[in-house]
Design an enzyme around this catalytic site. Structure first.
Site, PDB file in Angstrom:
ATOM      1  N   ARG A  15       0.970  -1.431  -0.127  1.00 32.51           N
ATOM      2  CA  ARG A  15       0.148   0.020   0.017  1.00 32.51           C
ATOM      3  C   ARG A  15       0.735   1.245  -0.028  1.00 32.51           C
ATOM      4  O   ARG A  15       0.252   2.264  -0.389  1.00 32.51           O
ATOM      5  CB  ARG A  15      -0.938  -0.133   1.196  1.00 32.51           C
ATOM      6  CG  ARG A  15      -2.113  -1.023   0.783  1.00 32.51           C
ATOM      7  CD  ARG A  15      -2.931  -1.333   2.080  1.00 32.51           C
ATOM      8  NE  ARG A  15      -2.787  -2.413   2.778  1.00 32.51           N
ATOM      9  CZ  ARG A  15      -2.995  -2.491   4.088  1.00 32.51           C
ATOM     10  NH1 ARG A  15      -3.432  -1.719   4.861  1.00 32.51           N
ATOM     11  NH2 ARG A  15      -2.648  -3.711   4.624  1.00 32.51           N
ATOM     12  N   GLU A  56       1.118  -5.831  13.549  1.00 33.66           N
ATOM     13  CA  GLU A  56      -0.306  -5.900  14.186  1.00 33.66           C
ATOM     14  C   GLU A  56      -0.728  -7.575  14.367  1.00 33.66           C
ATOM     15  O   GLU A  56      -1.400  -7.938  15.013  1.00 33.66           O
ATOM     16  CB  GLU A  56      -1.476  -5.117  13.732  1.00 33.66           C
ATOM     17  CG  GLU A  56      -2.525  -5.138  14.598  1.00 33.66           C
ATOM     18  CD  GLU A  56      -3.530  -4.143  14.171  1.00 33.66           C
ATOM     19  OE1 GLU A  56      -3.594  -3.518  13.346  1.00 33.66           O
ATOM     20  OE2 GLU A  56      -4.831  -3.933  15.057  1.00 33.66           O
TER      21      GLU A  56
HETATM   22  O1  LIG Z   1       2.659  -0.107  11.390  1.00 40.96           O
HETATM   23  P1  LIG Z   1       2.670  -1.448  11.311  1.00 40.96           P
HETATM   24  O2  LIG Z   1       2.221  -2.453  12.330  1.00 40.96           O
HETATM   25  O3  LIG Z   1       3.920  -2.069  10.507  1.00 40.96           O
HETATM   26  O4  LIG Z   1       1.598  -1.493  10.057  1.00 40.96           O
HETATM   27  C1  LIG Z   1       1.328  -0.945   8.884  1.00 40.96           C
HETATM   28  C2  LIG Z   1       1.761  -1.595   7.940  1.00 40.96           C
HETATM   29  O5  LIG Z   1       0.609  -2.828   7.698  1.00 40.96           O
HETATM   30  C3  LIG Z   1       0.128  -2.576   6.322  1.00 40.96           C
HETATM   31  O6  LIG Z   1       0.896  -3.254   5.239  1.00 40.96           O
HETATM   32  P2  LIG Z   1       0.677  -4.812   5.118  1.00 40.96           P
HETATM   33  O7  LIG Z   1       1.832  -5.300   5.824  1.00 40.96           O
HETATM   34  O8  LIG Z   1      -0.479  -5.421   5.707  1.00 40.96           O
HETATM   35  O9  LIG Z   1       1.113  -5.237   3.624  1.00 40.96           O
HETATM   36  P3  LIG Z   1       0.272  -4.887   2.393  1.00 40.96           P
HETATM   37  O10 LIG Z   1       0.667  -3.318   2.187  1.00 40.96           O
HETATM   38  O11 LIG Z   1       0.902  -5.440   1.311  1.00 40.96           O
HETATM   39  O12 LIG Z   1      -1.247  -4.987   2.545  1.00 40.96           O
HETATM   40  C4  LIG Z   1       0.443  -1.145   5.967  1.00 40.96           C
HETATM   41  O13 LIG Z   1       0.197  -0.794   4.591  1.00 40.96           O
HETATM   42  C5  LIG Z   1       1.244  -0.951   6.571  1.00 40.96           C
HETATM   43  O14 LIG Z   1       2.502  -0.735   5.722  1.00 40.96           O
HETATM   44  N1  LIG Z   2      -5.829  -2.428  11.197  1.00 45.21           N
HETATM   45  C1  LIG Z   2      -5.315  -2.215  10.083  1.00 45.21           C
HETATM   46  N2  LIG Z   2      -6.121  -1.928   8.864  1.00 45.21           N
HETATM   47  C2  LIG Z   2      -5.257  -1.987   7.836  1.00 45.21           C
HETATM   48  N3  LIG Z   2      -3.969  -2.313   7.597  1.00 45.21           N
HETATM   49  C3  LIG Z   2      -3.357  -2.536   8.812  1.00 45.21           C
HETATM   50  N4  LIG Z   2      -1.991  -2.728   9.000  1.00 45.21           N
HETATM   51  C4  LIG Z   2      -1.703  -3.036  10.225  1.00 45.21           C
HETATM   52  N5  LIG Z   2      -2.989  -2.905  10.845  1.00 45.21           N
HETATM   53  C5  LIG Z   2      -3.949  -2.691   9.911  1.00 45.21           C
END
Ligand SMILES: O=P(O)(O)OC[C@H]1O[C@H](OP(=O)(O)OP(=O)(O)O)[C@H](O)[C@@H]1O
Ligand SMILES: Nc1ncnc2[nH]cnc12
Length: 170
Positions: free
Chosen positions: A58, A95
């Site tokens: 993202r 998370e």
């Molecule tokens: O502050 P944090 O606890 O590290 O979480 C935030 C991260 O989690 C999500 O990505 P995710 O790892 O789910 O991957 P994605 O973008 O591929 O969906 C979001 O886009 C952030 O990059």
């Molecule tokens: N609650 C949440 N929603 C979307 N993206 C996430 N990445 C980590 N926590 C998330």
């Protein structure tokens, strides 16, 4: 624009207890998407920087349009095994699990000023990992910008001393 109205909350995804903040509803609304990038542009205009880093996946969706809008370079921060040249990596907690991120060794030069952009700050693991890699390569993180921040997860406590801003907070 009230960006919160455009973000869809999905309870129980990807597992019980998580309220998932879905930005696909922002991306498919051209005004909300433009507003988001414009706000990130305003926040980042307070600092001088050379390069934008965006964590997969993202972070690409907001980081690459911001790089275009600000006429800056973009560096993808990727999940393991995706980058073809020499990389450095850093493991971090999520998370909902743990993961590892990588960047190309030659993506950052000593003394580069960089900003990190992502959709969401949760525990801060993703961004902390990205910071560690930038600093290992001799770069300086001058700003970290998000669409939203889940304040109840205290991500900022892992990121003390850094310049962090988000458009909205939960
Ligand atoms: O502050 P944090 O606890 O590290 O979480 C935030 C991260 O989690 C999500 O990505 P995710 O790892 O789910 O991957 P994605 O973008 O591929 O969906 C979001 O886009 C952030 O990059
Ligand atoms: N609650 C949440 N929603 C979307 N993206 C996430 N990445 C980590 N926590 C998330």
């Amino acid at each position: 624009m009230n960006l919160k109205d455009k973000i869809r909350n999905i309870e129980g995804f990807p597992k019980e207890g998580i309220g998932f903040k879905d930005i696909t509803t922002v991306l498919k609304d051209k005004d909300a998407f433009k507003y988001s990038i414009d706000e990130l542009k305003k926040m980042s205009s307070e600092v001088e920087f050379d390069t934008i880093l965006g964590p997969e996946a993202r972070g690409f969706l907001v980081g690459a349009p911001l790089a275009y809008a600000t006429n800056k370079a973009f560096v993808p921060v990727r999940k393991p095994g995706k980058l073809p040249a020499e990389t450095i990596s850093y493991e971090y907690d999520l998370e909902y699990g743990t993961d590892k991120l990588e960047i190309h060794k030659d993506a950052i030069n000593k003394g580069d000023k960089v900003i990190i952009v992502d959709d969401l700050l949760a525990t801060g693991g993703t961004v902390l990992s990205t910071i560690k890699m930038v600093e290992e390569l001799g770069g300086e993180v001058v700003g970290i910008y998000f669409l939203m921040e889940l304040t109840f997860l205290n991500g900022r406590k892992h990121l003390e001393g850094y310049n962090i801003k988000s458009i909205i907070e939960y």
